[in-house]
Design an enzyme around this catalytic site. Structure first.
Site, PDB file in Angstrom:
ATOM      1  N   GLU A  15      -0.354 -11.365 -38.237  1.00 58.49           N
ATOM      2  CA  GLU A  15      -0.627 -12.070 -36.984  1.00 58.49           C
ATOM      3  C   GLU A  15      -2.076 -12.537 -36.983  1.00 58.49           C
ATOM      4  OE1 GLU A  15       0.520 -13.759 -34.587  1.00 58.49           O
ATOM      5  OE2 GLU A  15       1.293 -12.313 -33.151  1.00 58.49           O
ATOM      6  N   ASP A  16      -2.326 -13.703 -36.387  1.00 60.52           N
ATOM      7  CA  ASP A  16      -3.713 -14.171 -36.321  1.00 60.52           C
ATOM      8  C   ASP A  16      -4.491 -13.430 -35.246  1.00 60.52           C
ATOM      9  OD1 ASP A  16      -2.362 -15.376 -34.211  1.00 60.52           O
ATOM     10  OD2 ASP A  16      -3.055 -17.413 -34.647  1.00 60.52           O
ATOM     11  N   ILE A  17      -3.881 -13.289 -34.051  1.00 59.44           N
ATOM     12  CA  ILE A  17      -4.584 -12.631 -32.954  1.00 59.44           C
ATOM     13  C   ILE A  17      -3.590 -11.833 -32.120  1.00 59.44           C
ATOM     14  CG2 ILE A  17      -4.439 -14.708 -31.509  1.00 59.44           C
ATOM     15  CD1 ILE A  17      -7.174 -13.845 -30.316  1.00 59.44           C
ATOM     16  N   ASP A  19      -3.119 -10.282 -28.580  1.00 57.39           N
ATOM     17  CA  ASP A  19      -3.647 -10.357 -27.220  1.00 57.39           C
ATOM     18  C   ASP A  19      -2.870  -9.377 -26.349  1.00 57.39           C
ATOM     19  OD1 ASP A  19      -4.700 -11.127 -24.780  1.00 57.39           O
ATOM     20  OD2 ASP A  19      -4.506 -13.267 -25.153  1.00 57.39           O
ATOM     21  N   THR A  20      -1.768  -9.805 -25.770  1.00 54.31           N
ATOM     22  CA  THR A  20      -0.956  -8.918 -24.937  1.00 54.31           C
ATOM     23  C   THR A  20       0.049  -8.120 -25.756  1.00 54.31           C
ATOM     24  OG1 THR A  20       0.715 -10.610 -24.536  1.00 54.31           O
ATOM     25  CG2 THR A  20      -1.126 -10.481 -22.969  1.00 54.31           C
ATOM     26  N   GLY A  21       0.408  -8.633 -26.927  1.00 53.69           N
ATOM     27  CA  GLY A  21       1.399  -7.967 -27.773  1.00 53.69           C
ATOM     28  C   GLY A  21       2.828  -8.324 -27.426  1.00 53.69           C
ATOM     29  N   THR A  23       4.690 -11.075 -27.989  1.00 54.21           N
ATOM     30  CA  THR A  23       5.467 -11.666 -29.084  1.00 54.21           C
ATOM     31  C   THR A  23       5.908 -10.608 -30.086  1.00 54.21           C
ATOM     32  OG1 THR A  23       4.274 -13.753 -28.843  1.00 54.21           O
ATOM     33  CG2 THR A  23       5.448 -13.395 -30.921  1.00 54.21           C
ATOM     34  N   LYS A  48      -7.864  -8.441 -29.283  1.00 55.17           N
ATOM     35  CA  LYS A  48      -8.710  -8.503 -28.089  1.00 55.17           C
ATOM     36  C   LYS A  48      -8.839  -7.132 -27.449  1.00 55.17           C
ATOM     37  CE  LYS A  48      -8.168 -13.271 -26.681  1.00 55.17           C
ATOM     38  NZ  LYS A  48      -7.852 -14.155 -25.543  1.00 55.17           N
ATOM     39  N   PHE A  69     -11.305 -16.457 -24.566  1.00 56.32           N
ATOM     40  CA  PHE A  69     -10.516 -17.416 -25.328  1.00 56.32           C
ATOM     41  C   PHE A  69     -11.335 -17.850 -26.530  1.00 56.32           C
ATOM     42  CE2 PHE A  69      -8.065 -20.965 -26.584  1.00 56.32           C
ATOM     43  CZ  PHE A  69      -6.789 -20.690 -26.126  1.00 56.32           C
ATOM     44  N   ASP A  76      -6.719 -22.903 -31.860  1.00 55.09           N
ATOM     45  CA  ASP A  76      -7.079 -24.110 -31.122  1.00 55.09           C
ATOM     46  C   ASP A  76      -7.056 -23.890 -29.614  1.00 55.09           C
ATOM     47  OD1 ASP A  76      -4.369 -25.825 -30.000  1.00 55.09           O
ATOM     48  OD2 ASP A  76      -4.052 -24.076 -31.247  1.00 55.09           O
ATOM     49  N   ARG A  82      -9.477 -26.461 -33.867  1.00 54.79           N
ATOM     50  CA  ARG A  82      -8.768 -25.685 -34.890  1.00 54.79           C
ATOM     51  C   ARG A  82      -9.489 -25.724 -36.240  1.00 54.79           C
ATOM     52  NH1 ARG A  82      -3.119 -25.005 -34.915  1.00 54.79           N
ATOM     53  NH2 ARG A  82      -3.140 -26.410 -33.155  1.00 54.79           N
TER      54      ARG A  82
END
Length: 104
Positions: A15-17, A19-21, A23, A48, A69, A76, A82
């Protein structure tokens, strides 16, 4: 996705990032159920630091970052930034920028 290729394999989701998890919390159970891998783990370049704990935890994390962000290095904002060679926190000015003015 041909889940048969996952059977009895060790699977690492990259995963790239994180955040909330959300996905990954939906994807990983599907991979486990349909693919029947020996193991499923995730790794992320960026995670994060949030006041609300992510729904999932990756086994490996490259960098822990503030809850802002970010853009660059493939990430992007509205299809902009990007291609930056580094990772940056986007400013309010960058968020307000009107990309339609670029080609006038």
């Amino acid at each position: 996705l041909d889940y048969e290729h996952l059977k009895n394999k060790h699977v690492m989701v990259v995963e790239d990032i994180l955040d909330t998890g959300t996905t990954l919390s939906q994807l990983l159970p599907v991979l486990k159920e349909k693919g029947q891998p020996r193991s499923v783990h995730c790794c992320t370049l960026l995670q994060k630091r949030r006041s609300v704990v992510a729904k999932i935890r990756c086994k490996y994390t490259g960098f822990s970052i503030p809850d802002h962000f970010i853009i660059g290095y493939g990430l992007d904002y509205n299809e902009l930034y990007r291609d930056l060679k580094d990772i940056w926190v986007i400013s309010n000015e960058g968020i307000r920028f009107d990309a339609s003015t670029l080609h006038k």
